[in-house]
Write a protein that holds these residues in place. Structure first.
Motif, PDB file in Angstrom:
ATOM      1  N   ASP A  88       0.820  -1.369   0.092  1.00 39.91           N
ATOM      2  CA  ASP A  88       0.107   0.059   0.001  1.00 39.91           C
ATOM      3  C   ASP A  88       1.024   1.271  -0.084  1.00 39.91           C
ATOM      4  O   ASP A  88       2.140   1.386   0.523  1.00 39.91           O
ATOM      5  N   THR A  89       0.300   2.372  -0.435  1.00 44.47           N
ATOM      6  CA  THR A  89       0.638   3.793  -0.258  1.00 44.47           C
ATOM      7  C   THR A  89       0.362   4.564   1.087  1.00 44.47           C
ATOM      8  O   THR A  89      -0.857   4.511   1.358  1.00 44.47           O
ATOM      9  N   THR A  90       1.395   4.994   1.727  1.00 44.63           N
ATOM     10  CA  THR A  90       1.159   5.568   2.943  1.00 44.63           C
ATOM     11  C   THR A  90       0.938   7.175   2.859  1.00 44.63           C
ATOM     12  O   THR A  90       2.219   7.648   2.251  1.00 44.63           O
ATOM     13  N   PHE A  91       0.374   7.879   3.531  1.00 44.37           N
ATOM     14  CA  PHE A  91       0.259   9.292   3.385  1.00 44.37           C
ATOM     15  C   PHE A  91      -0.088   9.608   5.050  1.00 44.37           C
ATOM     16  O   PHE A  91      -0.308   8.811   5.695  1.00 44.37           O
ATOM     17  N   PHE A  92       0.580  10.928   5.379  1.00 44.19           N
ATOM     18  CA  PHE A  92       0.388  11.426   6.819  1.00 44.19           C
ATOM     19  C   PHE A  92       0.204  13.133   6.476  1.00 44.19           C
ATOM     20  O   PHE A  92       0.485  13.583   5.484  1.00 44.19           O
ATOM     21  N   ALA A  93      -0.204  13.417   7.661  1.00 45.87           N
ATOM     22  CA  ALA A  93      -0.330  14.934   7.658  1.00 45.87           C
ATOM     23  C   ALA A  93      -0.351  15.203   9.012  1.00 45.87           C
ATOM     24  O   ALA A  93      -0.796  14.733  10.022  1.00 45.87           O
ATOM     25  N   VAL A  94       0.295  16.533   9.496  1.00 44.81           N
ATOM     26  CA  VAL A  94       0.193  17.037  10.790  1.00 44.81           C
ATOM     27  C   VAL A  94      -0.099  18.666  10.547  1.00 44.81           C
ATOM     28  O   VAL A  94       0.537  19.489   9.856  1.00 44.81           O
ATOM     29  N   ARG A  95      -1.255  18.864  11.400  1.00 43.07           N
ATOM     30  CA  ARG A  95      -1.894  20.263  11.293  1.00 43.07           C
ATOM     31  C   ARG A  95      -1.767  21.220  12.477  1.00 43.07           C
ATOM     32  O   ARG A  95      -1.777  20.335  13.529  1.00 43.07           O
ATOM     33  N   ASN A  96      -1.340  22.179  12.208  1.00 45.63           N
ATOM     34  CA  ASN A  96      -1.264  23.307  13.426  1.00 45.63           C
ATOM     35  C   ASN A  96      -2.629  23.480  13.878  1.00 45.63           C
ATOM     36  O   ASN A  96      -3.575  23.254  13.532  1.00 45.63           O
ATOM     37  N   THR A  97      -2.447  24.570  14.849  1.00 41.91           N
ATOM     38  CA  THR A  97      -3.855  25.141  15.547  1.00 41.91           C
ATOM     39  C   THR A  97      -4.870  25.754  14.431  1.00 41.91           C
ATOM     40  O   THR A  97      -6.103  25.923  14.585  1.00 41.91           O
ATOM     41  N   SER A  98      -4.139  26.022  13.468  1.00 44.07           N
ATOM     42  CA  SER A  98      -4.953  26.882  12.396  1.00 44.07           C
ATOM     43  C   SER A  98      -5.576  25.993  11.247  1.00 44.07           C
ATOM     44  O   SER A  98      -5.982  26.259  10.401  1.00 44.07           O
ATOM     45  N   GLY A  99      -5.061  24.746  11.463  1.00 47.63           N
ATOM     46  CA  GLY A  99      -5.562  23.682  10.601  1.00 47.63           C
ATOM     47  C   GLY A  99      -4.812  23.452   9.071  1.00 47.63           C
ATOM     48  O   GLY A  99      -5.070  22.759   8.233  1.00 47.63           O
ATOM     49  N   GLN A 100      -3.816  24.175   9.156  1.00 49.55           N
ATOM     50  CA  GLN A 100      -2.609  24.027   8.115  1.00 49.55           C
ATOM     51  C   GLN A 100      -1.578  22.766   8.338  1.00 49.55           C
ATOM     52  O   GLN A 100      -1.320  22.637   9.494  1.00 49.55           O
ATOM     53  N   ILE A 101      -1.276  22.145   7.030  1.00 52.58           N
ATOM     54  CA  ILE A 101      -0.509  21.193   7.202  1.00 52.58           C
ATOM     55  C   ILE A 101       0.823  21.485   7.220  1.00 52.58           C
ATOM     56  O   ILE A 101       1.456  22.308   6.380  1.00 52.58           O
ATOM     57  N   VAL A 102       1.563  21.341   8.331  1.00 50.39           N
ATOM     58  CA  VAL A 102       2.948  21.712   8.625  1.00 50.39           C
ATOM     59  C   VAL A 102       3.885  20.723   8.174  1.00 50.39           C
ATOM     60  O   VAL A 102       5.165  20.848   7.685  1.00 50.39           O
ATOM     61  N   VAL A 103       3.622  19.415   8.156  1.00 51.12           N
ATOM     62  CA  VAL A 103       4.483  18.452   7.813  1.00 51.12           C
ATOM     63  C   VAL A 103       3.560  17.327   7.133  1.00 51.12           C
ATOM     64  O   VAL A 103       2.479  17.072   7.651  1.00 51.12           O
ATOM     65  N   GLY A 104       3.814  16.663   5.882  1.00 45.02           N
ATOM     66  CA  GLY A 104       3.088  15.627   5.350  1.00 45.02           C
ATOM     67  C   GLY A 104       2.734  15.918   4.086  1.00 45.02           C
ATOM     68  O   GLY A 104       3.211  16.779   3.261  1.00 45.02           O
ATOM     69  N   ASP A 105       1.600  15.009   3.603  1.00 44.99           N
ATOM     70  CA  ASP A 105       1.045  15.359   1.970  1.00 44.99           C
ATOM     71  C   ASP A 105       0.056  16.422   1.888  1.00 44.99           C
ATOM     72  O   ASP A 105      -0.857  16.419   2.476  1.00 44.99           O
ATOM     73  N   LYS A 106       0.385  17.251   0.837  1.00 39.36           N
ATOM     74  CA  LYS A 106      -0.570  18.234   0.642  1.00 39.36           C
ATOM     75  C   LYS A 106      -1.958  17.438   0.141  1.00 39.36           C
ATOM     76  O   LYS A 106      -2.052  16.254  -0.571  1.00 39.36           O
TER      77      LYS A 106
END
Length: 456
Positions: A83-101
């Motif tokens: 499988d293909t793995t994706f991830f995302a870390v969002r800050n308090t504003s809901g923006q992705i700071v690390v991960g897949d757009k």
């Protein structure tokens, strides 16, 4: 419209197989879900562990969210052969700071501090997501890991096909067991059917119910009672027939003698003599019919007793019976010949005389004047044969299967009762003999052959 008969076998199969198939289907569905749910939980738990591992790398300082994720750690997170793995870390504003757009948004819900799993779509392909939201001083940060469902689908199909195959085998084995059990359960009915089918004419003895199932015992008892009533009725009928024939024979013989005496005294009165001859012929016919009725009653299977059988020479019995037929043959100028050789057998002396008398009488009676009748007796190929051949008109093929029936007559121009050959068949059957009918030499005349078992 054809009548549809009910069937115990069909009803048993219907009420056993239909519920069995339904139970197997429900059990297969339940078992499938019991197997698939733990597998799915294991996949989700693995995804949750990845989410917890990613969350361990997240830092939130001075209202700033970062993830200390090295390239090696990211490779480990994304490593997956299926499988293909994706991830995302969002800050308090809901923006992705690390991960897949373009990572799918989290479902709308209250803040939760345990990972949740849900389905979404990433870059046009279904994915399974494990997400975690954590409240911090000035808001909420979220961590999510997604994975395509190829491996899950393969596992899903493997489990599904395995259980379908297993359920198919179980269903086949179950239906086979039901068919075997029904066949085995109905075997006593088949045994009872064969018992009844193998019984010959007049075999009305009681059915042996030893070893039969309890459910069949009332039926066997009822059938035995019915057979006993039928046997008593048949016995009474046979006794009546024998008594009537025996009682008629003596007065008819006396009447015949008186008519012969009157005929001798009135030879000079043609009209009276002619009337006496007609009366004498009628009485003679009645005597013959009463004799045949008595022979028929004696030959009934219900009266035949094996203990009365004795070692006999069939050729001697024929010699004892010929005198009357020689006189009858002389009246029609029939050449009655005999070729008698040793013929050993076991039988009832009186019944065999009836058989011989009826065969020879039938040949003499239906043969035209100046014809030939030959009686043969010999041992051949493990059997004792009695053959009566005449040079008469023969018997048409359409009559050959019927002439052994009672009261059936192929030729109404010759006087007779139609009982002679019926008596022959019954006596032959009682002695285990086989009677056959063929044409004479060059297709002329008739040959009756009776094959008796040869006595040692």
């Amino acid at each position: 419209m054809p009548i549809l008969h009910s069937s115990i076998r069909r009803d048993l199969l219907k009420w056993l197989i239909a519920p069995l198939l339904l139970i197997n289907l429900v059990a297969a569905g339940v078992t499938y879900w019991l197997a698939w749910l733990p597998a799915q939980h294991a996949f989700d738990q693995n995804l949750m562990d990845s989410t917890w591992g990613l969350y361990a790398q997240v830092r939130h300082r001075q209202e700033k969210t970062t993830a200390e994720l090295t390239q090696q750690a990211e490779q480990i997170l994304r490593s997956n052969h299926s499988d293909t793995t994706f991830f995302a870390v969002r800050n308090t504003s809901g923006q992705i700071v690390v991960g897949d757009k373009g990572f799918p948004p989290l479902p709308e819900s209250d803040v939760f501090e345990r990972p949740i799993n849900y389905d979404a779509e990433m870059r046009g392909e279904p994915v399974r997501i494990a997400a975690l939201q954590v409240r911090v001083k000035n808001g909420v940060i979220s961590v999510a890991v997604a994975e395509t469902v190829r491996k899950r689908n393969r596992a899903h199909y493997t489990i599904l096909l395995s259980f379908l195959a297993l359920d198919g085998v179980i269903t086949f084995v179950s239906i086979s067991a039901v068919l075997f059990a029904v066949r085995r359960g109905l075997r006593p009915l088949k045994t009872l059917q064969r018992n009844l089918e193998q019984r010959g004419h007049g075999k009305l003895g009681a059915i042996d119910g030893a070893g039969s199932p309890v459910e069949l015992q009332p039926l066997i008892v009822a059938m035995n009672e019915l057979m006993e009533r039928i046997s008593k009725g048949e016995q009474a009928q046979q006794n009546f027939l024998a008594d009537v024939a025996h009682q008629l024979r003596t007065p008819l013989t006396g009447l015949k003698l008186q008519l012969e005496l009157l005929h001798d005294k009135h030879q000079d009165q043609p009209d009276t003599a002619r009337s006496l001859e007609m009366m004498n012929s009628s009485v003679e016919r009645m005597i013959r019919q009463s004799r045949q009725l008595l022979a028929l009653a004696r030959s009934e299977p219900g009266l035949f007793e094996q203990r009365k059988l004795e070692n006999l020479s069939l050729d001697k019995l024929v010699e004892e019976s010929v005198q009357h037929f020689i006189e009858e043959a002389d009246k029609k100028q029939i050449d009655l010949g005999f070729d008698l050789r040793q013929g050993r057998m076991r039988g009832d002396r009186f019944l065999l005389r009836d058989l011989i008398d009826n065969l020879i009488d039938n040949a003499v009676r239906y043969s035209p004047p100046h014809s030939t009748v030959t009686v043969r007796c010999q041992e051949e190929q493990g059997a004792t044969l009695l053959a009566v051949e005449d040079s008469g008109p023969g018997i048409a093929p359409e009559h050959r299967e019927l002439i052994f029936d009672r009261f059936y007559r192929a030729n109404d121009k010759v006087s007779g009762s139609g009982l002679g050959l019926a008596i022959v068949r019954e006596i032959a059957h009682d002695h285990g003999a086989v009677i056959s009918l063929d044409c004479g030499d060059e297709g002329q005349g008739t040959v009756f052959t009776v094959r008796f078992p040869l006595a040692a």
